[in-house]
Motif scaffolding. Structure first.
Motif, PDB file in Angstrom:
ATOM      1  N   ARG A   2     -79.162 -45.051  26.507  1.00 45.19           N
ATOM      2  CA  ARG A   2     -79.131 -43.886  27.636  1.00 45.19           C
ATOM      3  C   ARG A   2     -80.337 -42.888  26.883  1.00 45.19           C
ATOM      4  O   ARG A   2     -80.382 -42.427  25.862  1.00 45.19           O
ATOM      5  CB  ARG A   2     -77.955 -43.130  27.562  1.00 45.19           C
ATOM      6  CG  ARG A   2     -77.719 -42.124  28.449  1.00 45.19           C
ATOM      7  CD  ARG A   2     -77.383 -42.392  29.821  1.00 45.19           C
ATOM      8  NE  ARG A   2     -77.453 -41.032  30.613  1.00 45.19           N
ATOM      9  CZ  ARG A   2     -78.161 -40.989  32.130  1.00 45.19           C
ATOM     10  NH1 ARG A   2     -78.522 -42.162  32.302  1.00 45.19           N
ATOM     11  NH2 ARG A   2     -78.040 -40.012  32.491  1.00 45.19           N
ATOM     12  N   ASP A   4     -81.457 -39.217  27.140  1.00 44.53           N
ATOM     13  CA  ASP A   4     -80.903 -37.908  27.418  1.00 44.53           C
ATOM     14  C   ASP A   4     -81.979 -36.606  27.444  1.00 44.53           C
ATOM     15  O   ASP A   4     -81.585 -35.674  28.008  1.00 44.53           O
ATOM     16  CB  ASP A   4     -79.815 -37.319  26.509  1.00 44.53           C
ATOM     17  CG  ASP A   4     -78.712 -38.197  26.668  1.00 44.53           C
ATOM     18  OD1 ASP A   4     -78.281 -38.432  27.834  1.00 44.53           O
ATOM     19  OD2 ASP A   4     -78.089 -38.566  25.833  1.00 44.53           O
ATOM     20  N   SER A   5     -83.310 -36.818  27.123  1.00 47.03           N
ATOM     21  CA  SER A   5     -84.334 -35.932  27.001  1.00 47.03           C
ATOM     22  C   SER A   5     -85.399 -36.427  27.122  1.00 47.03           C
ATOM     23  O   SER A   5     -85.831 -37.532  26.415  1.00 47.03           O
ATOM     24  CB  SER A   5     -84.089 -34.996  25.463  1.00 47.03           C
ATOM     25  OG  SER A   5     -84.997 -33.929  25.795  1.00 47.03           O
ATOM     26  N   HIS A   8     -82.594 -37.499  32.305  1.00 48.68           N
ATOM     27  CA  HIS A   8     -81.236 -38.181  31.938  1.00 48.68           C
ATOM     28  C   HIS A   8     -81.456 -39.854  32.811  1.00 48.68           C
ATOM     29  O   HIS A   8     -81.295 -39.698  33.895  1.00 48.68           O
ATOM     30  CB  HIS A   8     -79.958 -37.710  32.397  1.00 48.68           C
ATOM     31  CG  HIS A   8     -79.873 -36.410  31.607  1.00 48.68           C
ATOM     32  ND1 HIS A   8     -79.305 -36.193  30.275  1.00 48.68           N
ATOM     33  CD2 HIS A   8     -80.361 -35.153  31.686  1.00 48.68           C
ATOM     34  CE1 HIS A   8     -79.227 -35.038  30.191  1.00 48.68           C
ATOM     35  NE2 HIS A   8     -79.829 -34.275  30.978  1.00 48.68           N
TER      36      HIS A   8
END
Length: 72
Positions: A2, A4-5, A8
């Protein structure tokens, strides 16, 4: 994996296993990264990022494609 920055999203992450960093394998991994980066086709996932993990192992982050596991 994943991301996230700065956005997302799910990504496909390829990382060499610990202890698998022979010179030949690292060259092949670099070549794979360069080939993927140069491809542009709707049926091939895009390279999003490449670099070194905190422990020094190289990684390739690619567009995640939903589907069955590669082992199936």
């Amino acid at each position: 994996a994943r991301q996230d920055s700065p956005v997302h999203r799910d990504v496909a992450l390829k990382v060499l296993r610990p202890g698998r960093g022979s010179d030949d394998l690292l060259r092949r991994f670099d070549l794979e990264r360069d080939v993927i980066a140069g491809l542009d086709h709707r049926n091939i996932c895009r390279l999003l990022e490449a670099g070194l993990a905190e422990d020094g192992r190289p990684y390739i982050a690619m567009e995640f494609v939903e589907g069955p596991p590669i082992t199936e």
